[in-house]
Design a protein around this motif. Structure first.
Motif, PDB file in Angstrom:
ATOM      1  N   GLU A 211       0.832  -1.207   0.000  1.00 21.42           N
ATOM      2  CA  GLU A 211       0.000   0.000   0.000  1.00 21.42           C
ATOM      3  C   GLU A 211       0.867   1.257   0.000  1.00 21.42           C
ATOM      4  O   GLU A 211       0.562   2.233  -0.687  1.00 21.42           O
ATOM      5  CB  GLU A 211      -0.931  -0.011   1.216  1.00 21.42           C
ATOM      6  CG  GLU A 211      -2.066  -1.027   1.108  1.00 21.42           C
ATOM      7  CD  GLU A 211      -2.855  -1.162   2.406  1.00 21.42           C
ATOM      8  OE1 GLU A 211      -4.032  -1.551   2.341  1.00 21.42           O
ATOM      9  OE2 GLU A 211      -2.278  -0.884   3.484  1.00 21.42           O
ATOM     10  N   PHE A 212       1.946   1.227   0.773  1.00 22.22           N
ATOM     11  CA  PHE A 212       2.828   2.388   0.821  1.00 22.22           C
ATOM     12  C   PHE A 212       3.522   2.609  -0.528  1.00 22.22           C
ATOM     13  O   PHE A 212       3.673   3.748  -0.982  1.00 22.22           O
ATOM     14  CB  PHE A 212       3.871   2.207   1.925  1.00 22.22           C
ATOM     15  CG  PHE A 212       4.770   3.408   2.115  1.00 22.22           C
ATOM     16  CD1 PHE A 212       4.232   4.661   2.388  1.00 22.22           C
ATOM     17  CD2 PHE A 212       6.146   3.290   2.000  1.00 22.22           C
ATOM     18  CE1 PHE A 212       5.051   5.774   2.557  1.00 22.22           C
ATOM     19  CE2 PHE A 212       6.971   4.395   2.173  1.00 22.22           C
ATOM     20  CZ  PHE A 212       6.415   5.635   2.442  1.00 22.22           C
ATOM     21  N   LEU A 213       3.922   1.518  -1.184  1.00 20.23           N
ATOM     22  CA  LEU A 213       4.529   1.625  -2.509  1.00 20.23           C
ATOM     23  C   LEU A 213       3.553   2.241  -3.498  1.00 20.23           C
ATOM     24  O   LEU A 213       3.939   3.050  -4.352  1.00 20.23           O
ATOM     25  CB  LEU A 213       4.978   0.246  -2.997  1.00 20.23           C
ATOM     26  CG  LEU A 213       6.219  -0.342  -2.317  1.00 20.23           C
ATOM     27  CD1 LEU A 213       6.458  -1.780  -2.777  1.00 20.23           C
ATOM     28  CD2 LEU A 213       7.458   0.506  -2.587  1.00 20.23           C
ATOM     29  N   GLU A 214       2.280   1.887  -3.380  1.00 18.44           N
ATOM     30  CA  GLU A 214       1.256   2.454  -4.263  1.00 18.44           C
ATOM     31  C   GLU A 214       1.063   3.940  -3.984  1.00 18.44           C
ATOM     32  O   GLU A 214       0.960   4.755  -4.913  1.00 18.44           O
ATOM     33  CB  GLU A 214      -0.064   1.704  -4.072  1.00 18.44           C
ATOM     34  CG  GLU A 214      -1.193   2.127  -5.005  1.00 18.44           C
ATOM     35  CD  GLU A 214      -0.894   1.842  -6.472  1.00 18.44           C
ATOM     36  OE1 GLU A 214      -1.456   2.557  -7.330  1.00 18.44           O
ATOM     37  OE2 GLU A 214      -0.101   0.918  -6.758  1.00 18.44           O
ATOM     38  N   LEU A 215       1.032   4.306  -2.698  1.00 16.26           N
ATOM     39  CA  LEU A 215       0.850   5.706  -2.318  1.00 16.26           C
ATOM     40  C   LEU A 215       2.023   6.559  -2.798  1.00 16.26           C
ATOM     41  O   LEU A 215       1.839   7.714  -3.222  1.00 16.26           O
ATOM     42  CB  LEU A 215       0.702   5.823  -0.802  1.00 16.26           C
ATOM     43  CG  LEU A 215       0.473   7.226  -0.242  1.00 16.26           C
ATOM     44  CD1 LEU A 215      -0.822   7.824  -0.797  1.00 16.26           C
ATOM     45  CD2 LEU A 215       0.433   7.214   1.273  1.00 16.26           C
ATOM     46  N   LYS A 216       3.221   6.010  -2.758  1.00 12.86           N
ATOM     47  CA  LYS A 216       4.408   6.757  -3.163  1.00 12.86           C
ATOM     48  C   LYS A 216       4.389   7.148  -4.643  1.00 12.86           C
ATOM     49  O   LYS A 216       5.109   8.050  -5.054  1.00 12.86           O
ATOM     50  CB  LYS A 216       5.673   5.930  -2.871  1.00 12.86           C
ATOM     51  CG  LYS A 216       6.031   5.870  -1.389  1.00 12.86           C
ATOM     52  CD  LYS A 216       7.058   4.789  -1.090  1.00 12.86           C
ATOM     53  CE  LYS A 216       8.397   5.064  -1.714  1.00 12.86           C
ATOM     54  NZ  LYS A 216       9.431   4.077  -1.278  1.00 12.86           N
ATOM     55  N   LYS A 217       3.554   6.501  -5.412  1.00 14.14           N
ATOM     56  CA  LYS A 217       3.473   6.811  -6.842  1.00 14.14           C
ATOM     57  C   LYS A 217       2.814   8.160  -7.113  1.00 14.14           C
ATOM     58  O   LYS A 217       2.868   8.661  -8.235  1.00 14.14           O
ATOM     59  CB  LYS A 217       2.688   5.721  -7.578  1.00 14.14           C
ATOM     60  CG  LYS A 217       3.361   4.366  -7.601  1.00 14.14           C
ATOM     61  CD  LYS A 217       2.481   3.339  -8.308  1.00 14.14           C
ATOM     62  CE  LYS A 217       3.111   1.955  -8.291  1.00 14.14           C
ATOM     63  NZ  LYS A 217       2.208   0.946  -8.924  1.00 14.14           N
ATOM     64  N   HIS A 218       2.191   8.761  -6.072  1.00 15.06           N
ATOM     65  CA  HIS A 218       1.394   9.975  -6.320  1.00 15.06           C
ATOM     66  C   HIS A 218       2.250  11.130  -6.854  1.00 15.06           C
ATOM     67  O   HIS A 218       1.764  11.953  -7.626  1.00 15.06           O
ATOM     68  CB  HIS A 218       0.649  10.414  -5.049  1.00 15.06           C
ATOM     69  CG  HIS A 218       1.503  11.129  -4.054  1.00 15.06           C
ATOM     70  ND1 HIS A 218       2.204  10.491  -3.072  1.00 15.06           N
ATOM     71  CD2 HIS A 218       1.786  12.461  -3.897  1.00 15.06           C
ATOM     72  CE1 HIS A 218       2.858  11.362  -2.352  1.00 15.06           C
ATOM     73  NE2 HIS A 218       2.636  12.580  -2.822  1.00 15.06           N
ATOM     74  N   SER A 219       3.530  11.195  -6.459  1.00 15.11           N
ATOM     75  CA  SER A 219       4.359  12.291  -6.969  1.00 15.11           C
ATOM     76  C   SER A 219       4.642  12.107  -8.465  1.00 15.11           C
ATOM     77  O   SER A 219       4.728  13.092  -9.209  1.00 15.11           O
ATOM     78  CB  SER A 219       5.671  12.384  -6.183  1.00 15.11           C
ATOM     79  OG  SER A 219       6.390  11.166  -6.243  1.00 15.11           O
TER      80      SER A 219
END
Length: 373
Positions: A211-219
């Motif tokens: 989930e954190f890896l997915e969230l990090k894609k926002h930038s």
């Protein structure tokens, strides 16, 4: 008439003719600057001298008739009521402007995400309207703290990051064009979160690694959304892409270190972390600004640009002088001074009392600011 005498601790700036020193005032080497019992006749000279010796407070003997005391308190009460009414009206007006600006930002976000045409003039107007908040008498940092309920985490966060970034840019003496682009950088940093699952953004528990890896894609998403707009400069686009990079190389998406991280990204990173700390999140309650200052000072000095961060901490702390606060024991007071050391432990004057509390002193280590009022 009966007279009432007592001791009061006051700021040097509040010294007046006729006051009598209650306790010896000592210099840094132990020398006596003013002796107990000294009557002040030239207040201006006394204040100047004590300021030169970095004396903040003095103990004085006050002696007044009951009638004079009654008249003084009545006058003070009238002034406080009048000032309170004016400040309340100004704050309400500014909060309305704050929320209006946020809604305009939300409309622009939606156009970006849907791929609709958005003109440079619309973006410039959004920046100009946002910066109007700095032209009034309302303290922007106190204003942000006064807006209790945020209807959308992403839009509200970007709006606040833009405001904080602008303040940092001013403190760094950036020129007007730089400031405009810095504000735009702050506005656009999280636009890519609209492409992230809401369940992930609003999760109350700890994120899994996936989930954190997915969230990090926002930038990266944010950069992809804006990269085709020619009127958005490369340094704004880089700030949006790189605002989660860290000076020690622990950030993302590229793991850049030190000065390889562009200036705008380093500034926005500080504004981003600060506003995240003072805002409600699904997984925790918001921190007070002084809790945020403590966290930044103790946990982020090696991750964020230390020079800019230290400047920010000193300046942002001073923005809360005059702010009403509630302590964890229920007492209400007002911040009257921010020390150079332990910025997160301000000096508080209790309301309806003459008592001044230095939260940095060991005897008050059990006290904390828990809420602003």
């Amino acid at each position: 008439m009966n007279k009432k005498s007592g001791y009061s601790q006051i700021f040097v700036k509040d010294i007046e003719n006729g006051m009598v020193i209650a306790k010896d005032i000592l210099g840094s080497n132990g020398e006596i600057l003013l002796a107990e019992g000294f009557k002040i006749n030239e207040a201006f000279k006394i204040k100047r001298s004590l300021n030169q010796h970095n004396v903040l407070f003095v103990s004085i003997i006050r002696e007044e008739t009951e009638q004079v005391k009654k008249e003084r308190l009545q006058t003070k009460e009238k002034v406080q009521i009048s000032t309170s009414d004016i400040n309340s009206q100004m704050l309400t007006k500014s909060i309305n402007e704050f929320n209006d600006n946020k809604m305009v930002l939300k409309e622009s976000f939606n156009k970006f995400v849907k791929g609709q045409k958005i003109e440079q003039q619309e973006i410039e107007k959004g920046i100009s309207d946002t910066l109007k908040l700095f032209k009034g008498n309302i303290n922007v940092f106190q204003l942000m703290q006064s807006v209790k309920h945020l209807d959308d985490i992403t839009y509200s966060h970007c709006h606040n990051v833009a405001l904080v970034s602008y303040s940092i840019g001013q403190w760094l003496d950036l020129n007007e064009n730089d400031l405009q682009e810095l504000v735009l950088s702050g506005m656009l940093i999280d636009i890519g979160k609209i492409q992230v699952d809401d369940k992930l953004l609003n999760k109350e528990g700890k994120l899994t690694n996936d989930e954190f890896l997915e969230l990090k894609k926002h930038s990266i998403f944010s950069h992809e959304i804006i990269k085709g707009y020619e009127f958005i400069s490369d340094r704004v686009k880089k700030a949006v892409l790189l605002h989660h990079e860290r000076m020690d190389g622990s950030g993302y998406p590229l793991g850049l270190k030190d000065n390889k991280i562009p200036l705008f990204a380093r500034i926005v990173a500080i504004a981003d972390v600060y506003n995240a700390l003072i805002s409600d999140r699904p997984y925790r309650d918001k921190k007070t600004p002084f809790e945020a200052i403590r966290i930044l000072e103790t946990e982020y000095m090696d991750k964020l640009d230390a020079n800019i961060l230290y400047l920010f901490l000193r300046r942002v702390a001073s923005n809360y002088i005059g702010q009403g606060v509630i302590l964890n024991n229920g007492d209400k007071g007002e911040i009257v001074f921010i020390p150079k050391q332990n910025l997160f432990r301000p000096i508080i004057k209790l309301k309806n009392e003459e008592q001044i509390l230095d939260l940095g002193h060991n005897q008050y280590e059990y006290l904390d600011v828990v809420e602003f009022c």
